[in-house]
Scaffold this active site. Structure first.
Site, PDB file in Angstrom:
ATOM      1  CG  HIS A  23       3.497  -7.463 -13.869  1.00 54.07           C
ATOM      2  ND1 HIS A  23       3.180  -8.740 -13.616  1.00 54.07           N
ATOM      3  CD2 HIS A  23       2.477  -6.678 -14.204  1.00 54.07           C
ATOM      4  CE1 HIS A  23       1.787  -8.676 -13.793  1.00 54.07           C
ATOM      5  NE2 HIS A  23       1.523  -7.408 -13.997  1.00 54.07           N
ATOM      6  CG  HIS A  73      -5.072  -9.622  -9.569  1.00 51.89           C
ATOM      7  ND1 HIS A  73      -6.025  -8.780  -9.634  1.00 51.89           N
ATOM      8  CD2 HIS A  73      -3.823  -9.132  -9.808  1.00 51.89           C
ATOM      9  CE1 HIS A  73      -5.459  -7.585 -10.167  1.00 51.89           C
ATOM     10  NE2 HIS A  73      -4.458  -7.671 -10.397  1.00 51.89           N
ATOM     11  CG  HIS A 111      -1.131  -8.803  -6.886  1.00 52.67           C
ATOM     12  ND1 HIS A 111      -2.327  -7.871  -6.532  1.00 52.67           N
ATOM     13  CD2 HIS A 111      -0.573  -8.460  -7.908  1.00 52.67           C
ATOM     14  CE1 HIS A 111      -2.187  -6.996  -7.666  1.00 52.67           C
ATOM     15  NE2 HIS A 111      -1.062  -7.456  -8.565  1.00 52.67           N
ATOM     16  CG  HIS A 166       3.833  -6.080 -10.266  1.00 52.45           C
ATOM     17  ND1 HIS A 166       3.583  -7.685 -10.367  1.00 52.45           N
ATOM     18  CD2 HIS A 166       2.314  -5.696 -10.556  1.00 52.45           C
ATOM     19  CE1 HIS A 166       2.266  -7.791 -10.202  1.00 52.45           C
ATOM     20  NE2 HIS A 166       1.589  -6.908 -10.370  1.00 52.45           N
ATOM     21  CG  ASP A 174       1.770  -2.834 -12.771  1.00 50.33           C
ATOM     22  OD1 ASP A 174       1.470  -3.703 -13.626  1.00 50.33           O
ATOM     23  OD2 ASP A 174       1.416  -2.795 -11.384  1.00 50.33           O
TER      24      ASP A 174
END
Length: 419
Positions: free
Chosen positions: A43, A173, A219, A240, A309
């Site tokens: 990511h 998300h 997420h 991530h 990230d």
């Protein structure tokens, strides 16, 4: 004869020199392993920085000189980045508005980035592409869409994005969609709307298996993690996320889920964001290595990957400030007695295995037709969406209009009585 002070100074210098030599030896060994196995990062939000800083006008950007991001071409080369899942991310406030358009623009900017810098990037959609790029000493560039709101509750949009090269979808998300709860449900700050996945959410999982698209459980709440692990025919990824037992943040993965990822042969790609590493605003490279160690202890080295990230977070550990520093983390794992095979697994072999298995599941499902059953209209929350194709949606509209008129009339009567 040396004085005691001089002897002490010499001893200190000798120790420093010996430590430096040892550190250099670990780093040399890290570079060697990274020359043999591609570092695959799960990511990176550079595409979002291109939108934020330049509105995706790549003609105004030189990635060889860009210095306002964690990622540029010199840093990529120094960090020996073999393959990258670039994030096609748009914020939750685009949901029910223009999320699909904006996501398509993020997909487009990744394609254009590869076209503008063909000596550095090779667009990739498969495990084979990753290895071909690695042999050519280029960074294989894959796309992951970060957030189920980007498909606007449409399996047709999901399929179209796959055709454009998207190879993973993060189911949520930081907002619920009409078909899946997001990770904030586990904090109590967002209500659960679906007890995890709705029936349509389960359709999404089945269709992703059929397409050969990686299911990303970063997420999502624990309920969704377990539901997907129960039903997916292919291994899953956490693109991530880190270990909850090391830092009890709800974005991280609890031990019982780590064990299930092992059983289903998936992968957890460790996030470098300080808040997920130490649950505080500060962290060091060694703290990130602690997450690698913990995941290995609980579920083995075969489920671990890198998910930095970069360019999606505001705080990074000391020693991992940008993409160029990742070899230092590899060296730290070697210093902690990780074997060459374990390090190679985390670098890229694990992700390649997962991707190949996802591709194999896809190939075994070629006889299955695409799912064309749409989400029920009454489950949509968008006043911006038209109802073409839904034969009973007009009745829903009429009832909604009647309810609105009755509410307004009631409010008027109450106001008149009060006056």
């Amino acid at each position: 004869m040396l004085s005691q002070f001089q002897s002490a100074v010499c001893l200190v210098l000798w120790v420093i020199g010996a430590v430096t030599v040892a550190q250099d030896a670990y780093l040399d060994r890290a570079w060697k392993l990274m020359s043999e196995t591609p570092l695959i990062d799960g990511h990176n939000d550079l595409p979002w920085q291109l939108r934020k800083q330049f509105n995706n006008e790549l003609n105004k950007v030189d990635l060889n000189k860009l210095n306002t991001t964690h990622t540029n071409i010199p840093k990529i080369k120094e960090g020996r980045l073999g393959a990258q899942f670039w994030s096609a991310y748009v914020p939750c406030d685009t949901q029910y508005k223009d999320a699909v358009r904006q996501t398509l623009e993020q997909i487009d900017v990744v394609h254009r980035m590869c076209q503008k810098y063909p000596e550095t990037f090779m667009f990739a959609t498969s495990s084979q592409d990753i290895m071909e790029a690695f042999k050519m000493k280029k960074t294989a560039s894959l796309i992951g869409v970060e957030g189920g709101h980007s498909i606007d509750s449409s399996l047709g949009t999901l399929r179209t994005m796959y055709q454009l090269g998207v190879r993973y979808l993060t189911l949520t998300h930081s907002c619920n969609t009409p078909w899946a709860d997001n990770w904030l449900v586990d904090t109590g700050s967002d209500p659960s709307q679906h007890n995890g996945l709705s029936p349509f959410g389960k359709q999404v999982i089945v269709e992703m298996n059929r397409l050969g698209m990686l299911i990303d459980l970063a997420h999502v709440p624990v309920a969704v993690m377990n539901q997907v692990l129960d039903m997916s025919k292919a291994p899953v990824i956490f693109s991530h996320s880190s270990a909850y037992s090391v830092c009890p943040h709800k974005r991280n993965v609890p031990d019982d889920v780590l064990k299930r990822v092992k059983e289903t042969k998936g992968i957890v790609m460790v996030n470098f964001y300080n808040d997920y590493v130490t649950c505080s605003q500060t962290a060091k490279l060694s703290n990130v290595a602690d997450h690698f160690d913990h995941i290995k202890k609980v579920a083995g080295a075969d489920i671990i990957g890198f998910g930095g990230d970069y360019d999606g977070v505001t705080r990074l550990p000391e020693g991992l400030e940008d993409v160029s520093k990742v070899p230092n983390l590899v060296a730290e794992l070697l210093r902690r007695n990780w074997t060459d095979a374990e390090v190679k697994a985390a670098l890229g072999d694990n992700l390649l295995r997962v991707l190949r298995e996802v591709e194999a599941v896809r190939d075994n499902l070629t006889s299955r037709s695409p799912d064309d059953v749409p989400i029920p209209y009454e489950e949509l929350q968008s006043s911006c969406r038209t109802s073409y194709g839904y034969p009973d949606a007009g009745v829903v509209h009429s009832l909604s209009a009647l309810a609105l008129l009755l509410t307004l009339a009631l409010q008027a009567l109450i106001a008149s009585a009060a006056y």
